[in-house]
Design an enzyme around this catalytic site. Structure first.
Site, PDB file in Angstrom:
ATOM      1  N   GLU A 286       0.813  -1.218   0.000  1.00 33.89           N
ATOM      2  CA  GLU A 286       0.000   0.000   0.000  1.00 33.89           C
ATOM      3  C   GLU A 286       0.851   1.276   0.000  1.00 33.89           C
ATOM      4  O   GLU A 286       0.378   2.342   0.387  1.00 33.89           O
ATOM      5  CB  GLU A 286      -0.937  -0.012   1.218  1.00 33.89           C
ATOM      6  CG  GLU A 286      -1.978  -1.113   1.124  1.00 33.89           C
ATOM      7  CD  GLU A 286      -2.691  -1.340   2.439  1.00 33.89           C
ATOM      8  OE1 GLU A 286      -3.787  -0.790   2.614  1.00 33.89           O
ATOM      9  OE2 GLU A 286      -2.150  -2.061   3.294  1.00 33.89           O
TER      10      GLU A 286
ATOM     11  N   ASP B 112     -14.279  -1.955   9.436  1.00 34.49           N
ATOM     12  CA  ASP B 112     -15.174  -2.254   8.313  1.00 34.49           C
ATOM     13  C   ASP B 112     -16.252  -3.221   8.786  1.00 34.49           C
ATOM     14  O   ASP B 112     -15.960  -4.217   9.442  1.00 34.49           O
ATOM     15  CB  ASP B 112     -14.390  -2.895   7.156  1.00 34.49           C
ATOM     16  CG  ASP B 112     -13.390  -1.918   6.534  1.00 34.49           C
ATOM     17  OD1 ASP B 112     -13.560  -0.699   6.736  1.00 34.49           O
ATOM     18  OD2 ASP B 112     -12.455  -2.384   5.852  1.00 34.49           O
TER      19      ASP B 112
ATOM     20  N   GLU C 286     -13.079  -6.254   9.626  1.00 35.68           N
ATOM     21  CA  GLU C 286     -11.684  -6.039  10.020  1.00 35.68           C
ATOM     22  C   GLU C 286     -11.567  -4.668  10.630  1.00 35.68           C
ATOM     23  O   GLU C 286     -12.482  -3.842  10.548  1.00 35.68           O
ATOM     24  CB  GLU C 286     -10.758  -6.130   8.796  1.00 35.68           C
ATOM     25  CG  GLU C 286     -11.085  -5.078   7.743  1.00 35.68           C
ATOM     26  CD  GLU C 286      -9.880  -4.637   6.920  1.00 35.68           C
ATOM     27  OE1 GLU C 286      -8.744  -4.980   7.266  1.00 35.68           O
ATOM     28  OE2 GLU C 286     -10.095  -3.904   5.945  1.00 35.68           O
TER      29      GLU C 286
ATOM     30  N   GLY D 136      -6.438   5.145   5.858  1.00 37.45           N
ATOM     31  CA  GLY D 136      -6.073   6.105   4.814  1.00 37.45           C
ATOM     32  C   GLY D 136      -6.390   7.533   5.236  1.00 37.45           C
ATOM     33  O   GLY D 136      -7.369   7.793   5.927  1.00 37.45           O
TER      34      GLY D 136
HETATM   35  N1  ADP Z   1     -17.084 -11.884   4.126  1.00 40.04           N
HETATM   36  C1  ADP Z   1     -17.328 -10.964   3.203  1.00 40.04           C
HETATM   37  N2  ADP Z   1     -18.538 -10.872   2.601  1.00 40.04           N
HETATM   38  C2  ADP Z   1     -18.772  -9.949   1.642  1.00 40.04           C
HETATM   39  N3  ADP Z   1     -17.859  -9.070   1.188  1.00 40.04           N
HETATM   40  C3  ADP Z   1     -16.632  -9.112   1.753  1.00 40.04           C
HETATM   41  C4  ADP Z   1     -16.298 -10.056   2.778  1.00 40.04           C
HETATM   42  N4  ADP Z   1     -15.000  -9.864   3.109  1.00 40.04           N
HETATM   43  C5  ADP Z   1     -14.559  -8.859   2.347  1.00 40.04           C
HETATM   44  N5  ADP Z   1     -15.519  -8.393   1.511  1.00 40.04           N
HETATM   45  C6  ADP Z   1     -15.405  -7.294   0.536  1.00 40.04           C
HETATM   46  O1  ADP Z   1     -14.031  -7.066   0.268  1.00 40.04           O
HETATM   47  C7  ADP Z   1     -13.607  -5.796   0.783  1.00 40.04           C
HETATM   48  C8  ADP Z   1     -12.235  -5.889   1.416  1.00 40.04           C
HETATM   49  O2  ADP Z   1     -12.248  -6.810   2.471  1.00 40.04           O
HETATM   50  P1  ADP Z   1     -11.609  -6.513   3.892  1.00 40.04           P
HETATM   51  O3  ADP Z   1     -11.806  -7.728   4.732  1.00 40.04           O
HETATM   52  O4  ADP Z   1     -12.142  -5.236   4.436  1.00 40.04           O
HETATM   53  O5  ADP Z   1     -10.055  -6.418   3.585  1.00 40.04           O
HETATM   54  P2  ADP Z   1      -9.093  -5.222   3.098  1.00 40.04           P
HETATM   55  O6  ADP Z   1      -9.877  -3.964   3.152  1.00 40.04           O
HETATM   56  O7  ADP Z   1      -7.974  -5.283   4.078  1.00 40.04           O
HETATM   57  O8  ADP Z   1      -8.656  -5.639   1.747  1.00 40.04           O
HETATM   58  C9  ADP Z   1     -14.678  -5.415   1.779  1.00 40.04           C
HETATM   59  O9  ADP Z   1     -14.728  -4.029   1.916  1.00 40.04           O
HETATM   60  C10 ADP Z   1     -15.938  -6.030   1.146  1.00 40.04           C
HETATM   61  O10 ADP Z   1     -16.384  -5.224   0.069  1.00 40.04           O
HETATM   62 MG    MG Z   2     -11.236  -3.327   4.540  1.00 41.06          MG
END
Ligand code: ADP
Ligand code: MG
Length: 323
Positions: free
Chosen positions: A22, A261, A275, A281
């Site tokens: 990142e 999130d 998470e 950011g």
């Molecule tokens: N279990 C889930 N069900 C539905 N969408 C998900 C799920 N996990 C992640 N996502 C989608 O992917 C995006 C990124 O996942 P996240 O776990 O927040 O990791 P990061 O932001 O660190 O990449 C989320 O904002 C969501 O849009």
């Molecule tokens: Mg995220």
């Protein structure tokens, strides 16, 4: 006479850039923070740990630092540990909370242990029983690296046959790969500012991505992703999400600031934690500044508030010297 910010904070380092996936986002976050702090009269200086050594960081004699790094070697507790060793107070959560939060699976274990809702998950390996995983979590499911951010290496899997390649993609980013039940519903994020009992959740931001696909492209480069803040949730639901997020923050022992999130499952309106980001950011389009603005705190004031909370995990005693 009250102190000027220059007197209050002394010589301030803004750490940005860094070596993680990142880096590009961090360069944008850090230049925004640096400019904002300087505009308020803070004696702030940029420092890129990808280009300069820890010895050089020590030689800068910063009185405190603003961490505007994302991902590994910035957000994951390792830099926090180095700053503890150097005795330089830093923004955001300490060593342990940063390290746990960087690992989505470990974070979920802590949350689940404390009764906080988060989607079901399973760790994957090259010889996982794919059919059993799909049966346990249902389809579709999400495969993602436990440690990466910015949606890198993440796949929505709709068919068991896709699982091995989704695993292989995530494994390129991380040794620890997880599968998570797919949540169909509203996507939200919510910042927290403060420490302990004084920590407060800021207004919830709702993310509306084209085709409900919030990937790296949509997250940082698309004009089509819409962000609603105020979220337009009912006041009761807004409060429920904020309380869940505040609990998620306190359970991990976070301080300073972070941004969790969350998704609200459409089928039963249950909010679920995905998470928590311990160095979110801070670009012009970032979500913490957006939420803070709605709470009446402009970007510059937000940067000052975060900087003011810079701290060390261990309170040095009178005779303590940096190691
Ligand atoms: N279990 C889930 N069900 C539905 N969408 C998900 C799920 N996990 C992640 N996502 C989608 O992917 C995006 C990124 O996942 P996240 O776990 O927040 O990791 P990061 O932001 O660190 O990449 C989320 O904002 C969501 O849009
Ligand atoms: Mg995220």
């Amino acid at each position: 006479m009250s102190k000027t910010l220059k007197e209050e904070f002394g010589r301030v380092g803004v750490l940005f850039g860094g070596r993680s996936a990142e880096r590009e986002i961090s360069l944008m976050s850090g230049s925004g923070v640096l400019k904002a702090l300087q505009s308020q009269g803070v004696d702030a200086h940029g420092f890129d740990p990808a280009q300069r050594t820890l010895a050089e960081l020590a030689a800068e004699k910063f009185d405190r630092v603003f961490i505007a790094l994302h991902g590994r070697y910035g957000e994951d507790g390792t830099l926090q540990g180095a700053l503890e060793q150097l005795g330089i107070p830093y923004t955001g959560p300490g060593v342990l909370a940063s390290a746990i939060a960087m690992d989505k699976a470990m974070t979920k274990r802590v949350w689940l242990h404390n009764g906080l809702s988060t989607p079901e998950f399973e760790m994957l390996s090259a010889d996982s029983d794919w059919t059993a995983v799909a049966k346990k979590l249902g389809l579709p499911l999400i495969v993602k690296p436990a440690h990466e951010g910015s949606t890198l290496g993440l796949t929505k899997v709709t068919d068991v046959a896709q699982l091995p390649s989704a695993y292989a993609l995530a494994a390129k980013f991380d040794k620890a790969v997880m599968a998570e039940a797919f949540i169909s519903g509203m996507e939200l994020t919510c910042p927290v500012l403060g420490a302990g009992d004084d920590a407060q959740a800021l207004p919830v931001v709702r993310i509306v991505a084209p085709d409900a696909n919030y990937d790296y492209q949509n997250k940082y480069f698309s004009d089509q992703t819409k962000y609603l803040c105020p979220s337009e949730l009912s006041p009761a639901m807004e409060k429920q999400v904020q309380e869940l997020v505040l609990a998620s923050y306190r359970t991990l022992g976070c301080r300073g600031w972070a941004r969790a999130d969350v998704m609200i499952r459409a089928s039963d309106s249950q909010p679920l934690l995905l998470e928590i980001n311990t160095s979110p950011g801070m670009t012009g389009h970032s979500l913490v500044p957006m939420s803070a603005a709605v709470a009446g705190m402009p970007y510059e004031q937000l940067c000052i508030a975060i900087l003011r909370m810079a701290a060390l995990d261990l309170r040095p005693t009178a005779d303590w010297k940096p190691g």
